[in-house]
Design a protein around this motif. Structure first.
Motif, PDB file in Angstrom:
ATOM      1  N   VAL A  21     -29.796  39.327 -30.914  1.00 41.67           N
ATOM      2  CA  VAL A  21     -30.820  38.956 -29.294  1.00 41.67           C
ATOM      3  C   VAL A  21     -31.642  39.180 -29.362  1.00 41.67           C
ATOM      4  O   VAL A  21     -32.695  38.629 -28.947  1.00 41.67           O
ATOM      5  CB  VAL A  21     -29.794  39.798 -28.244  1.00 41.67           C
ATOM      6  CG1 VAL A  21     -30.624  39.574 -27.132  1.00 41.67           C
ATOM      7  CG2 VAL A  21     -28.542  39.910 -27.872  1.00 41.67           C
ATOM      8  N   LEU A  22     -32.045  39.971 -30.431  1.00 44.84           N
ATOM      9  CA  LEU A  22     -33.297  40.407 -31.189  1.00 44.84           C
ATOM     10  C   LEU A  22     -33.974  38.964 -31.937  1.00 44.84           C
ATOM     11  O   LEU A  22     -34.980  39.221 -31.500  1.00 44.84           O
ATOM     12  CB  LEU A  22     -33.700  41.402 -32.080  1.00 44.84           C
ATOM     13  CG  LEU A  22     -33.605  42.674 -31.549  1.00 44.84           C
ATOM     14  CD1 LEU A  22     -33.011  43.748 -33.065  1.00 44.84           C
ATOM     15  CD2 LEU A  22     -34.340  42.730 -30.671  1.00 44.84           C
ATOM     16  N   ALA A  23     -33.172  37.774 -32.443  1.00 44.31           N
ATOM     17  CA  ALA A  23     -33.813  36.904 -31.849  1.00 44.31           C
ATOM     18  C   ALA A  23     -34.431  35.903 -30.657  1.00 44.31           C
ATOM     19  O   ALA A  23     -35.002  35.450 -31.114  1.00 44.31           O
ATOM     20  CB  ALA A  23     -32.872  36.457 -33.286  1.00 44.31           C
ATOM     21  N   PHE A  24     -34.054  35.779 -29.860  1.00 45.52           N
ATOM     22  CA  PHE A  24     -34.488  35.459 -28.542  1.00 45.52           C
ATOM     23  C   PHE A  24     -35.222  36.597 -27.829  1.00 45.52           C
ATOM     24  O   PHE A  24     -34.998  37.600 -26.941  1.00 45.52           O
ATOM     25  CB  PHE A  24     -32.970  35.538 -27.784  1.00 45.52           C
ATOM     26  CG  PHE A  24     -32.369  34.089 -28.746  1.00 45.52           C
ATOM     27  CD1 PHE A  24     -31.774  34.493 -29.609  1.00 45.52           C
ATOM     28  CD2 PHE A  24     -32.137  33.043 -27.869  1.00 45.52           C
ATOM     29  CE1 PHE A  24     -30.652  33.090 -30.237  1.00 45.52           C
ATOM     30  CE2 PHE A  24     -31.300  31.680 -28.448  1.00 45.52           C
ATOM     31  CZ  PHE A  24     -30.584  32.299 -30.260  1.00 45.52           C
ATOM     32  N   GLU A  25     -35.839  36.986 -28.316  1.00 46.38           N
ATOM     33  CA  GLU A  25     -37.516  37.258 -27.450  1.00 46.38           C
ATOM     34  C   GLU A  25     -36.721  37.950 -26.406  1.00 46.38           C
ATOM     35  O   GLU A  25     -37.140  39.089 -25.587  1.00 46.38           O
ATOM     36  CB  GLU A  25     -38.788  37.034 -27.500  1.00 46.38           C
ATOM     37  CG  GLU A  25     -39.363  36.476 -29.109  1.00 46.38           C
ATOM     38  CD  GLU A  25     -40.880  35.890 -28.941  1.00 46.38           C
ATOM     39  OE1 GLU A  25     -41.560  35.413 -27.937  1.00 46.38           O
ATOM     40  OE2 GLU A  25     -41.688  36.512 -29.981  1.00 46.38           O
ATOM     41  N   GLU A  26     -36.989  36.984 -25.518  1.00 48.59           N
ATOM     42  CA  GLU A  26     -37.269  37.284 -23.487  1.00 48.59           C
ATOM     43  C   GLU A  26     -36.058  37.923 -23.367  1.00 48.59           C
ATOM     44  O   GLU A  26     -35.878  38.791 -22.053  1.00 48.59           O
ATOM     45  CB  GLU A  26     -37.188  35.605 -23.132  1.00 48.59           C
ATOM     46  CG  GLU A  26     -36.221  35.091 -23.108  1.00 48.59           C
ATOM     47  CD  GLU A  26     -35.869  33.809 -24.105  1.00 48.59           C
ATOM     48  OE1 GLU A  26     -36.394  34.349 -25.683  1.00 48.59           O
ATOM     49  OE2 GLU A  26     -35.863  32.293 -24.359  1.00 48.59           O
ATOM     50  N   PHE A  27     -34.812  38.021 -24.368  1.00 51.94           N
ATOM     51  CA  PHE A  27     -33.976  38.720 -23.171  1.00 51.94           C
ATOM     52  C   PHE A  27     -33.599  40.297 -24.659  1.00 51.94           C
ATOM     53  O   PHE A  27     -33.071  41.236 -24.071  1.00 51.94           O
ATOM     54  CB  PHE A  27     -32.247  38.269 -23.708  1.00 51.94           C
ATOM     55  CG  PHE A  27     -32.465  36.357 -23.731  1.00 51.94           C
ATOM     56  CD1 PHE A  27     -31.958  36.825 -22.219  1.00 51.94           C
ATOM     57  CD2 PHE A  27     -32.303  35.595 -23.922  1.00 51.94           C
ATOM     58  CE1 PHE A  27     -31.555  35.507 -21.076  1.00 51.94           C
ATOM     59  CE2 PHE A  27     -31.783  34.396 -23.190  1.00 51.94           C
ATOM     60  CZ  PHE A  27     -32.144  34.082 -21.716  1.00 51.94           C
ATOM     61  N   GLY A  58     -35.882  34.603 -12.980  1.00 47.22           N
ATOM     62  CA  GLY A  58     -36.167  33.318 -13.290  1.00 47.22           C
ATOM     63  C   GLY A  58     -37.261  33.807 -14.962  1.00 47.22           C
ATOM     64  O   GLY A  58     -38.455  33.403 -14.937  1.00 47.22           O
ATOM     65  N   ALA A  59     -36.870  34.550 -15.330  1.00 46.74           N
ATOM     66  CA  ALA A  59     -38.076  35.040 -17.099  1.00 46.74           C
ATOM     67  C   ALA A  59     -36.918  34.399 -18.067  1.00 46.74           C
ATOM     68  O   ALA A  59     -37.407  34.559 -18.984  1.00 46.74           O
ATOM     69  CB  ALA A  59     -37.235  36.532 -16.767  1.00 46.74           C
ATOM     70  N   ALA A  60     -36.126  33.714 -18.138  1.00 47.22           N
ATOM     71  CA  ALA A  60     -35.542  33.208 -18.986  1.00 47.22           C
ATOM     72  C   ALA A  60     -34.548  31.550 -18.599  1.00 47.22           C
ATOM     73  O   ALA A  60     -34.317  31.551 -17.429  1.00 47.22           O
ATOM     74  CB  ALA A  60     -34.198  33.911 -20.590  1.00 47.22           C
ATOM     75  N   LYS A  61     -34.193  30.721 -19.537  1.00 41.34           N
ATOM     76  CA  LYS A  61     -34.298  29.183 -18.799  1.00 41.34           C
ATOM     77  C   LYS A  61     -32.675  29.897 -19.171  1.00 41.34           C
ATOM     78  O   LYS A  61     -31.944  30.450 -20.497  1.00 41.34           O
ATOM     79  CB  LYS A  61     -34.231  28.317 -19.793  1.00 41.34           C
ATOM     80  CG  LYS A  61     -36.215  27.836 -19.445  1.00 41.34           C
ATOM     81  CD  LYS A  61     -35.670  26.470 -20.542  1.00 41.34           C
ATOM     82  CE  LYS A  61     -37.505  25.823 -20.153  1.00 41.34           C
ATOM     83  NZ  LYS A  61     -37.829  25.093 -21.336  1.00 41.34           N
ATOM     84  N   ALA A  62     -31.660  29.130 -17.876  1.00 43.65           N
ATOM     85  CA  ALA A  62     -30.338  29.261 -18.295  1.00 43.65           C
ATOM     86  C   ALA A  62     -29.686  28.964 -19.432  1.00 43.65           C
ATOM     87  O   ALA A  62     -28.253  29.762 -20.308  1.00 43.65           O
ATOM     88  CB  ALA A  62     -29.632  28.492 -17.130  1.00 43.65           C
ATOM     89  N   ASP A  63     -30.270  27.886 -20.203  1.00 39.15           N
ATOM     90  CA  ASP A  63     -29.417  27.241 -21.034  1.00 39.15           C
ATOM     91  C   ASP A  63     -30.215  27.609 -23.127  1.00 39.15           C
ATOM     92  O   ASP A  63     -29.295  27.709 -23.490  1.00 39.15           O
ATOM     93  CB  ASP A  63     -29.780  26.265 -21.402  1.00 39.15           C
ATOM     94  CG  ASP A  63     -31.300  25.395 -21.898  1.00 39.15           C
ATOM     95  OD1 ASP A  63     -31.960  25.968 -21.346  1.00 39.15           O
ATOM     96  OD2 ASP A  63     -31.750  24.279 -22.200  1.00 39.15           O
ATOM     97  N   ARG A  64     -31.185  28.822 -22.463  1.00 39.79           N
ATOM     98  CA  ARG A  64     -31.117  29.821 -23.477  1.00 39.79           C
ATOM     99  C   ARG A  64     -30.258  30.835 -23.615  1.00 39.79           C
ATOM    100  O   ARG A  64     -29.266  31.518 -25.078  1.00 39.79           O
ATOM    101  CB  ARG A  64     -32.709  30.349 -23.250  1.00 39.79           C
ATOM    102  CG  ARG A  64     -33.168  29.303 -23.430  1.00 39.79           C
ATOM    103  CD  ARG A  64     -34.173  29.160 -25.277  1.00 39.79           C
ATOM    104  NE  ARG A  64     -34.299  30.829 -25.962  1.00 39.79           N
ATOM    105  CZ  ARG A  64     -34.948  30.884 -27.015  1.00 39.79           C
ATOM    106  NH1 ARG A  64     -34.771  30.394 -28.114  1.00 39.79           N
ATOM    107  NH2 ARG A  64     -35.131  31.883 -27.264  1.00 39.79           N
TER     108      ARG A  64
END
Ligand code: ZN
Length: 334
Positions: free
Chosen positions: A275-281, A312-318
């Protein structure tokens, strides 16, 4: 120490402590301050092939200095070497230092060795070579490679071969949320844009047999088979499995081929690491219940990552991509 603790141990975790040797150091020994810097480009049975200052023309064979103990020295490592660094036949230098690694790839544990040892150090990129057909692409394999990249500090690149047999569109769509660079090749063409991506950088390559990885290596490094022969010749007459070998690109940079490596070790990787590699999460993950695997309902019904998308702070496909990687971590596919 619990089983989860010993699994995390690795010989690369051992720190070098100079000055503990009980043997007095001879004044004739070269001072370690004078050590030459080199890149490890091959390893075979207690001997390391090193390129002085990263120059493929200045190759030196070295052993690990006694005071290093069993500290891990792998292909891609930056090391300090002393002694005879002339590179002449039958000379042997000594490795006295391994510099801190900027990235690591670990191979999976197997029956002969239960540890996930680092096999490639300091590669900036990992080129994940996958055929679009014959053999069919295995997204589980790609996903595990991506997790190894995100947690090991490498930039992934997808290299899709045999585009003359099948369209890359469906596979590429599955990774659209990750912004992974993709290069596509047909059997009769150079992969477009690949040279530019590799030039001047250190890139590890991984792929199953039959995907065209060897063909690719031979195209990128016309002297590759010769270079591998040199490294293998160290153990001539005996069966050797070359774990990894760095080959110089004609226009600068290196590719590190990993012939014996079918998958990278992920047992040491936690869901939070990914998860840490995906900043927005990353921030939201801290709001999750303890032990949340972040897979979402039904496994993790109270996972906070869904809120990030809902707000809306991240895309669903991410999130879909992230969760596929999380699921692949525990998978057995190689
Ligand atoms: Zn969660």
């Amino acid at each position: 120490m619990g089983s989860s603790d010993w699994r995390k141990l690795d010989e690369s975790d051992v720190r070098i402590r100079p000055g503990k040797s009980t043997r007095p150091r001879s004044k004739q020994r070269p001072a370690h301050a004078d050590a030459s810097t080199a890149m490890v480009i091959g390893k075979d049975r207690g001997r390391w092939t090193c390129a002085l200052d990263g120059d493929p023309e200045r190759v030196v064979t070295a052993m690990r200095a006694r005071e290093m103990g069993r500290v891990s020295v792998v292909v891609g490592d930056t090391v300090g070497i002393v002694g005879d660094v002339s590179g002449k036949t039958d000379t042997l230098a000594r490795i006295i230092r391994v510099d801190e690694r900027t990235s690591v790839l670990r191979r999976t544990a197997d029956d002969t060795d239960p540890f996930e040892r680092v096999v490639v150090a300091n590669a900036a990129q990992l080129l994940i070579v996958t055929a679009l057909a014959d053999p069919q692409p295995r997204t589980g394999f790609i996903d595990r490679c991506l997790v190894a990249c995100y947690t090991g500090g490498l930039q992934p690149i997808l290299c899709l071969t045999k585009a003359d047999l099948a369209s890359p569109d469906a596979l590429m769509a599955g990774y659209a949320g990750l912004d992974v660079p993709v290069v596509v090749s047909r059997h009769d063409e150079e992969p477009e844009g690949l040279d530019e991506r590799l030039k001047g950088r250190v890139t590890a390559l991984v792929g199953h047999s039959g995907v065209g990885k060897s063909t690719l290596v031979n195209r990128l490094v016309p002297t590759a088979s010769l270079a591998v022969g040199v490294v293998s010749a160290i153990g001539k007459g005996r069966h050797t499995s070359v774990a990894a070998v760095a080959l110089p690109l004609p226009n600068g940079g290196w590719v590190i081929d990993t012939p014996g490596i079918r998958s990278f070790g992920l047992a040491h990787v936690t869901a939070d690491d990914i998860v840490l590699a995906f900043e927005e999460f990353a921030a939201a993950a801290e709001e999750c219940p303890p032990g949340c695997g972040h897979l979402g309902p039904p496994d993790d019904p109270d996972c906070a990552l869904d809120d990030v998308v809902a707000q809306g702070a991240a895309k669903a496909d991410r999130l879909t991509s992230l969760r596929r990687l999380l699921a692949s971590r525990a998978g057995t596919e190689t």
